[in-house]
Structures are given as C-alpha cells and as structure tokens.
Design a protein around this motif. Structure first.
Motif, PDB file in Angstrom:
ATOM      1  N   GLU A   7       7.351  -3.915  -2.119  1.00 17.24           N
ATOM      2  CA  GLU A   7       6.217  -3.705  -3.022  1.00 17.24           C
ATOM      3  C   GLU A   7       6.061  -2.236  -3.388  1.00 17.24           C
ATOM      4  O   GLU A   7       5.753  -1.905  -4.522  1.00 17.24           O
ATOM      5  CB  GLU A   7       4.954  -4.251  -2.351  1.00 17.24           C
ATOM      6  CG  GLU A   7       3.682  -4.076  -3.130  1.00 17.24           C
ATOM      7  CD  GLU A   7       3.690  -4.776  -4.485  1.00 17.24           C
ATOM      8  OE1 GLU A   7       4.593  -5.604  -4.746  1.00 17.24           O
ATOM      9  OE2 GLU A   7       2.788  -4.474  -5.295  1.00 17.24           O
ATOM     10  N   SER A   8       6.293  -1.347  -2.415  1.00 20.22           N
ATOM     11  CA  SER A   8       6.058   0.064  -2.722  1.00 20.22           C
ATOM     12  C   SER A   8       7.182   0.678  -3.545  1.00 20.22           C
ATOM     13  O   SER A   8       6.947   1.605  -4.318  1.00 20.22           O
ATOM     14  CB  SER A   8       5.853   0.853  -1.429  1.00 20.22           C
ATOM     15  OG  SER A   8       7.002   0.725  -0.632  1.00 20.22           O
ATOM     16  N   VAL A  56       6.143  -8.174   7.219  1.00 17.93           N
ATOM     17  CA  VAL A  56       5.191  -7.451   6.362  1.00 17.93           C
ATOM     18  C   VAL A  56       5.748  -6.067   6.019  1.00 17.93           C
ATOM     19  O   VAL A  56       5.607  -5.592   4.894  1.00 17.93           O
ATOM     20  CB  VAL A  56       3.812  -7.363   7.066  1.00 17.93           C
ATOM     21  CG1 VAL A  56       2.931  -6.320   6.408  1.00 17.93           C
ATOM     22  CG2 VAL A  56       3.128  -8.725   7.037  1.00 17.93           C
ATOM     23  N   HIS A  71       8.831  -3.388  -6.591  1.00 26.65           N
ATOM     24  CA  HIS A  71       7.895  -4.135  -7.463  1.00 26.65           C
ATOM     25  C   HIS A  71       8.547  -5.281  -8.211  1.00 26.65           C
ATOM     26  O   HIS A  71       8.356  -5.401  -9.421  1.00 26.65           O
ATOM     27  CB  HIS A  71       7.306  -3.223  -8.551  1.00 26.65           C
ATOM     28  CG  HIS A  71       6.416  -2.164  -8.043  1.00 26.65           C
ATOM     29  ND1 HIS A  71       5.194  -2.431  -7.478  1.00 26.65           N
ATOM     30  CD2 HIS A  71       6.543  -0.829  -8.052  1.00 26.65           C
ATOM     31  CE1 HIS A  71       4.634  -1.289  -7.155  1.00 26.65           C
ATOM     32  NE2 HIS A  71       5.420  -0.300  -7.469  1.00 26.65           N
ATOM     33  N   LEU A 114       8.135  -6.538   3.275  1.00 24.04           N
ATOM     34  CA  LEU A 114       7.389  -6.786   2.030  1.00 24.04           C
ATOM     35  C   LEU A 114       6.801  -5.482   1.488  1.00 24.04           C
ATOM     36  O   LEU A 114       6.765  -5.255   0.277  1.00 24.04           O
ATOM     37  CB  LEU A 114       6.241  -7.764   2.308  1.00 24.04           C
ATOM     38  CG  LEU A 114       6.540  -9.245   2.185  1.00 24.04           C
ATOM     39  CD1 LEU A 114       5.323 -10.062   2.582  1.00 24.04           C
ATOM     40  CD2 LEU A 114       6.914  -9.585   0.740  1.00 24.04           C
ATOM     41  N   ALA A 115       6.341  -4.642   2.424  1.00 21.70           N
ATOM     42  CA  ALA A 115       5.755  -3.353   2.006  1.00 21.70           C
ATOM     43  C   ALA A 115       6.816  -2.489   1.328  1.00 21.70           C
ATOM     44  O   ALA A 115       6.541  -1.820   0.318  1.00 21.70           O
ATOM     45  CB  ALA A 115       5.171  -2.641   3.209  1.00 21.70           C
ATOM     46  N   LEU A 117       2.768 -12.228  -4.060  1.00 19.46           N
ATOM     47  CA  LEU A 117       2.718 -11.344  -2.894  1.00 19.46           C
ATOM     48  C   LEU A 117       1.911 -11.991  -1.773  1.00 19.46           C
ATOM     49  O   LEU A 117       2.285 -11.921  -0.593  1.00 19.46           O
ATOM     50  CB  LEU A 117       2.072 -10.018  -3.324  1.00 19.46           C
ATOM     51  CG  LEU A 117       2.351  -8.809  -2.450  1.00 19.46           C
ATOM     52  CD1 LEU A 117       3.826  -8.529  -2.354  1.00 19.46           C
ATOM     53  CD2 LEU A 117       1.608  -7.600  -2.998  1.00 19.46           C
TER      54      LEU A 117
END
Lengths: 475, 354
Positions: free
Chosen positions: A416-417, A409, A420, A412-413, A428
């Motif tokens: 994503e942050s 996670v 993108h 993934l963070a 997601l």
C-alpha cells in the motif's frame, strides 16, 4: 510403576518437543521479521516508479534484445489471448518463442490458424543443451516477433531448453504461457541488467494473483481482490512471498528462487550451467541455485536481482484439490533442489546463499512442515495427558497467530505504501480480513499439503499432476 | 512479570500493531485519494492555459492561478507537454514557463527532495537551456544518487552540455558510477561532440576493460572517421575482448579503412574476435573476403559458422554460383552441435554465444 515411568517419559518428551517447536517457530518468525525490515528498507531506498511513459523515455534506448520463452502444454484454452497479450508488450526489441511441448490438444493448430503461421526452415540453431526432438518451427510474416517451436513432449524444463537453443537474444525471459505480463514488464525487469551488465545474471519479478481482477484483451485493466476465499488467501500469501521474502533475500544475495512464471536470465549464464535440469518439478528454483553454486565455485562476480513491481499475473487455483496438488508439487520441487545441492547448506563457501538461503530452506521447508503439523497433533494430546500447561499452549498459539497476522499486515503495508495496486479501499479491507483469516485453517492446510509434498519426495514421485485452469477470457 | 504474561503481552502488542497499521493505511488511502483528486484538478487548470499558450491563442503574463509553485506538478506538465511540441510552439511554452519561474523551481527541486522528484526535475530541465540549468545539471551529475546522476547527465547531454568525456570516465574508474548500459548510451551520445577526447581516453592505462570497450563502441557509433586509427590499434590489442570490441566498433563505424585489419580478425585464435570481424565484413560489404568467410562456415564454433552463413548470404547477393557453394557447405554443417567440451567452460564459452 510402569505407568508412572511412562507418564514421566511423556512429560520429558513433551517438554523437549515443545521447546523444539517453540525454537523452530521463533526462528521462522524472527527471519520473517528480518525479511520485512530488509524489504521495507529496499523499497524506501529505491521506490518503484508508477509512470511507465517515463520508463520508456529513460530505458528504451539502452535496452538489450530479449527472447520470451513460453512453454505451452495443452494450453488451447488460453494460448491465443496470451500470445496476443505478449505481442503488444512495450519493449524495443523482443521475440516471443512459444514452445509447444507435444500438446495433445489443439494448441499448435490454434496458434497456426490465429497467427497465420507457416512452417519455416529459415532458422539455424545450435544444440548446446539437450532436449527432445524438435518437429518443426513456425513463423509468420504478419507477426515477425513470433516463433513457435513444435517439439516432442519432454516437460517444462525440456521445452525451455529448446527455447534456449533457438533464442539468439542475450537475455531470455522464462514464463508460463498462461500468465499475463504487464505491458512494461520487460522494461521494468530489465533494469538490473542495464544498471549492472557485468554482474547481473538473473532477475526475478513479482507475480500477483489475477483472480478478482478485471481483464480485457489479455490485459489487467483493474486490479481487485478475489471473491473466491482460497484465491483471496493466496493473494495475501503471494504479497508476503514476493514483496517481503524474495525482495529481502535479493538484497543480501540469498535469493534461491525466481518463479517459473516470470524470470529474466542472461542466456550465456544459463547455457554455461547446462540449461534447465530434467527430472525435477522445481526446475525454476534448481536453476537459480545452480547458478549461485556455479558462479560461487568458479569465483566469478555475479548478482541475482529482484524487482518488486508487479510484472506478471497468474491465475490462482480456486479449488482445494488443485491447490493441494500445486502446493505439494512446489514443496517437492524445493526438497528436490535441496537434495541435489545439499552440500551448499550452511557452507560459508557459498556465502549468503549457503548460510541464509539454504538455512531458510532447512527451517521453512525441511523441518518446518513436519514440526508444525506434529505440534498441532501432539501439543493438545500432551496437554490432555497433563504433560503441558494449557495456559502456555494457548499463549503460544496466540503468539503464533499474532505473528502471522502482523507479518501479512506488514506485507500489505509495503504494497500500500509503495505500490498502490489495489485501487479500492474495500479491497484493502478485504485483504486485511484475509490476513487474519488465513491463520485459522488455511495456514494449517498449507502445511498439510507441504507435508504431502514431503511424502511424495520421500517416495520419489515425479509427475506434475493435473493443473486445471479456467483461462483468462475477458472478465 | 511472568513468562506467560510476557508471551501474551507480545501477542497483544503484535495484534495492536496490525490493527493500528491497517487503520493508518486505510486513513492514508483516503488522504492519498484526496491528494490525487487535487492533483488532477490542478492539472486541469494548468494544462488548458499552457495548451492555449502553445497554440498562440493567449498572450501577456501567464496566469497559472498560483500553481507554478507546485514544482512536482509543473515538472510533470513540462515533461509531458514540452516533449510533444517543437519549434516556435515549444519556444512560446518555455518562455511562458520561465516568466513564472518554473525553471528556478525545477533547479531547486533537483537539489533536494525525494529521488523520484529529483529525477523528474532533471528530466524537465532538459527543456530549459541556459547557463544556470547547465550548472545545476552538471552539479547533480556529480551527486551521490545514481538515478539522479544519470538523469541529470542525460538532460545535460540532450541540451548539448555534456561534461568532458574524461570526467565521465573518471567517475566510472573511481567507482562513483557503474559501467552500466545506461552509462554506455550516454557515453555514446557525449562522444558525438567530443571525438578527440574519446580517442585520447583510449590511451588511458587505468580504464577497466569493459569501459574501454564502451569507449570504442561509442567511437564506432559516432561514425566519425577520426576514430578509425584508434580502433585499428584496438583490433591489434593483446586482450581478445578488446580486439573483439574494436571489431564491433569498426563495424559500427562502417569505414572502409577497416579492411586493413579484417584479415587478421578473421584468422584470430579467439572465436569472439572472428565473430566480430565477420560482422565487420558483412557491414562493410567486403566482397574480397568471400573465401575467408567461406572457410569460417566450417568453424568449430557454431556462432562463427552461423554468422559466416549470414555474411555469405549478404556478400553473395545474386551470385548464384557462390550461393550454391555456400548452401552445400551449410547443409553439411547445419545443426551440427558444438563440441560438448566447447559448450561448457566459462560465460565466454562458444556455446553460450556472444
């Protein structure tokens, strides 16, 4: 009497082994946490830029020439689309050198036909590093950036060495002919060379899983999560490996691998250490470790950098058979490198790469897989024999699972942050599910394959094994 | 608390962290989508208005519906649009943007905020010449963030407001700036208007070797004959890297006055100097060095042989007899490996190339 003695001994052994498993797992998780922190800090310090137009404006004038070395062995299925994609890269000065490594299929003929290639004698070169005989060079006036080397089969390292000799650009990019590069991959990846030309000798880039993405004309036009479960797990795994581990190690000068699918090297530095090594399936890792070793031993200032932006897309195996072969081979490659350069391990003379980089190889590659697999077998067994507390075994497994999920996670963070790259919210969520699921079966299978790789290494296996691919036809 | 409870607590804590993180990310994703949609909508309002102004289709006060206060949006629009137009059209566009205070907003954004935004502001300011812009850019060029510094420096140079060469070099000497290829490119552009300063800089004893080579390269690239004497002096330096750099710069300069030092370069003990001297011969078309170049086609270093071959081809032109002699020589030398010993040592090894 003897039964009591045996039970007592088993209980002692179980406790000691349980403590060892806990220590190894704890060490791995703590290192992963440190990697997450380092990677997060690096991305916060220099957030990636999404706008490739401004990239061109900023960097194109100073960008040095690059030679892309793409070894191809029986790539008839994908080679044309791959080369077309490479020819349309956005970079001011580059040359594509496809090395046909004695393919037994129609790779060379397909290249000749599709790109109007003709045999050429107009390219002189020096034999600085060894490789099998070159049978011919092919070029085309229609595609002046393209050169094809046809040589006897000698493996990927041998093919790259031939490319190294022929290339004249100061920077070479080693890649897989069946990978897809982002149009501005070179411009992004060359940045560390522009910023620190005196020290930077190699740059790694992030590799992403292309399965599930929409591909047209050799380009990723929409990123998506794979539908195949195995490929989905690998997507999370790649994010963790590249965005977390490699970025983190590059920050402290302990990066020991630049993926063979995409890496930029200063040609002079690679030739200085003798080119790619023969006789290993981990030639990418071996080269990076040898570069570290050489530059440390000769006390020359150097830097091996990493760019977190996705620059290269690869097709992940979708069947257990192919994936198991790939993972066993990767693991064998890591162990071969470790064996060749074992004197660097924990040796302060080699700085962070000796202590942290090699320390990590010991924990994760050398003792990690056998310890974890033995743990899965012995802990329930000892619990059944009454030598271990069920509550503690369960709590420990729960903690390991939670750590695994939290780390995925975390990766993934970061994605994503800062990056993108998954446009749909649904993707997601699917990846989050995969981050949980991969701890229930996939992780254990992976360790089993790595253990198989260890056994291959012990037996001295040398082959690559067959790697079946579907190819990047537009989909 | 027992050890068992602690382990479970940590495990539950980690799972809670994962759950909260993913929920926050998905929430942020929704927010981000909305922000992007809003940005696109704002762009759709601003762009037609500015395009009309560029084409002279509207006049009077510019009405951007209050969006001129969105500095990031305006910076993106300026960078994307102003680069596409020139002359009167650009003047009209920039005057209109100035009238609503966009230049001031860019200067403010350059002073503070995220590095990416400050870089964007620096790039946008390249289209707003003036004293205030110059001050803001030069101030940012001395700031602490390397990306902002270089972007500001680049914009200042594009506006013809390059800082003094000595100041640029000071920043590299004292370690504030890296001797990067990006810096080298900017140095070249700044040198075009400050030839004498760059020549004077070569006399500085504190310049690191790599920077000295950069200055020589900048002088060569300027094409200004005033640089000739300084570069000829460099060609006689004790340090072979400086000598090689000087010959590389002389070939860039393309001044026939380099002829006087080329013979020494071709006979230099260091292969890198011979290589660069050959480039000089080729660039200047120095026919009278044909014999010396021919001799270098038999050099011990492949790179020198290779370049000698290329130079001979360009010098011989349509002189068939000379080409035949060369071809015989080359066929003999072709693909003869560099001596293994020569291929091994150091990054400057002959096998490794220039």
């Amino acid at each position: 009497m003897s039964w009591v003695w045996f039970v007592h001994l088993a209980a002692q052994g179980a406790s000691a082994f349980a403590l060892f498993v806990i220590a190894v797992t704890l060490a791995q998780n703590l290192v992963h946490l440190a990697q997450l922190g380092l990677a997060g800090a690096a991305l916060a310090r220099q957030p990636p830029e999404a706008d490739s137009g401004s990239f061109w404006q900023r960097y194109s004038k100073a960008a040095p020439p690059i030679a892309l070395l793409a070894p191809a062995y029986n790539e008839a299925l994908t080679i044309v689309e791959s080369v077309r994609s490479l020819l349309s890269m956005r970079y001011p000065d580059f040359e594509i050198i496809v090395i046909n490594d004695g393919s037994t299929d129609e790779t060379l003929n397909i290249l000749v036909e599709n790109f109007s290639l003709e045999r050429t004698e107009g390219r002189d070169y020096d034999l600085v590093v060894e490789h099998r005989t070159i049978r011919g060079l092919y070029a085309s006036s229609l595609h002046p950036r393209l050169l094809v080397i046809d040589k006897q089969n000698g493996g990927k390292a041998d093919a790259l060495n031939a490319g190294l000799n022929i290339a004249t650009a100061p920077i070479i990019c080693s890649m897989d002919a069946d990978s897809l590069l982002e149009p501005d991959a070179l411009l992004r990846a060359v940045q560390p060379f522009l910023e620190d030309p005196q020290r930077v000798i190699a740059v790694g880039g992030t590799i992403r899983v292309a399965n599930g993405c929409h591909i047209a004309d050799g380009r990723i036009v929409r990123v998506g999560a794979p539908k195949n479960l195995l490929a989905l797990m690998q997507t999370v795994e790649y994010l963790r490996a590249f965005l977390m581990a490699r970025l983190a190690w590059s920050q402290i000068g302990a990066l020991t691998i630049i993926s063979g699918a995409f890496g930029l090297f200063r040609r002079a530095a690679v030739l200085e250490v003798g080119g790619y090594a023969h006789g290993t399936v981990g030639e990418d890792m071996e080269l990076v470790v040898r570069l570290h070793r050489h530059f440390r031993e000769t006390c020359k200032p150097y830097k091996i950098a990493f760019v977190p932006e996705p620059v290269c897309w690869t097709e992940a195996p979708e069947t257990l058979t192919v994936l198991s072969r790939q993972r066993a081979r990767w693991h064998r490659g890591a162990l071969e490198t470790f064996e060749r350069h074992r004197r660097m391990a924990f040796n302060p003379r080699y700085g962070a790469v000796g202590v942290v980089g090699f320390g990590w190889i010991v924990i994760s590659d050398v003792i990690g897989p056998p310890t974890e697999m033995l743990g899965y077998v012995l802990l329930p067994l000892w619990w059944w024999m009454g030598a271990l507390s069920f509550d503690y075994v369960l709590a420990f497994l729960g903690l390991t699972f939670a750590f695994g999920v939290a780390l995925s996670v975390g990766a993934l963070a970061l994605e994503e942050s800062e990056l993108h790259r998954f446009p749909r919210t649904r993707d997601l969520m699917v990846l989050t599910g995969a981050a949980v699921l991969e701890n229930l079966g996939y992780r254990q299978l992976n360790q089993l394959w790595r253990l198989h790789g260890t056994l291959q290494w012990v037996r001295g296996a040398k082959g690559w094994g067959e790697m079946t691919r579907k190819g990047f036809k537009s989909r | 608390m027992s050890l068992l409870a602690l382990i479970w607590l940590v495990a539950v804590g980690l799972m809670a962290f994962s759950l909260v993180t993913m929920t926050a990310l998905i929430g942020a994703r929704v927010l981000h989508k909305q922000l992007r949609a809003r940005r696109a909508a704002r762009r759709a309002v601003v762009l037609p208005e500015l395009v009309h102004r560029v084409g002279g289709l509207t006049s009077g006060p510019l009405d951007l519906k209050g969006l001129e206060s969105d500095a990031v949006l305006m910076a993106e629009v300026v960078r994307d649009l102003a680069g596409l137009v020139s002359g009167r059209e650009r003047t009209r566009l920039m005057e209109a943007l100035r009238s609503v205070g966009v230049d001031g907003a860019m200067r403010r954004m350059l002073r503070r905020g995220r590095a990416n935004h400050r870089v964007l502001a620096a790039e946008a300011l390249a289209f707003f010449p003036g004293e205030e812009t110059r001050t803001a850019l030069l101030q940012a060029a001395r700031s602490d963030g390397p990306r902002v510094r270089l972007a500001a420096l680049q914009s200042a140079i594009e506006l013809g407001e390059a800082p003094p060469i000595a100041e640029m070099l000071d920043s590299v000497v004292d370690g504030a700036e890296r001797a990067s290829l990006l810096f080298s490119d900017l140095l070249q552009r700044a040198t075009r208007t400050q030839i004498d300063e760059a020549i004077r800089a070569l006399a500085r004893p504190d310049l690191p070797r790599a920077v000295r080579v950069m200055v020589m390269q900048a002088l060569g690239a300027s094409g200004d004959g005033r640089a000739l004497a300084a570069l000829r002096l460099g060609a006689a330096a004790r340090d072979p890297e400086i000598r090689a750099g000087a010959f590389a710069a002389l070939s860039l300069l393309g001044h026939p006055g380099a002829r006087a030092v080329v013979a020494d370069g071709l006979a230099d003990a260091d292969w890198r100097v011979r290589l660069k001297a050959l480039e000089c011969v080729r660039r200047l078309g120095l026919q009278d060095f044909f014999a010396e170049v021919m001799a270098l086609a038999d050099d011990e270093v492949w790179w020198v042989r290779h370049r000698a071959g290329q130079t001979l081809m360009s010098l011989a032109d349509d002189d068939v007899a000379k080409l035949k002699a060369f071809a015989t020589n080359v066929v003999k030398q072709r693909r003869q490996p560099t001596a293994p010993a020569a291929a091994q040592p150091g990054a400057t090894s002959p096998g490794a190339g220039p």
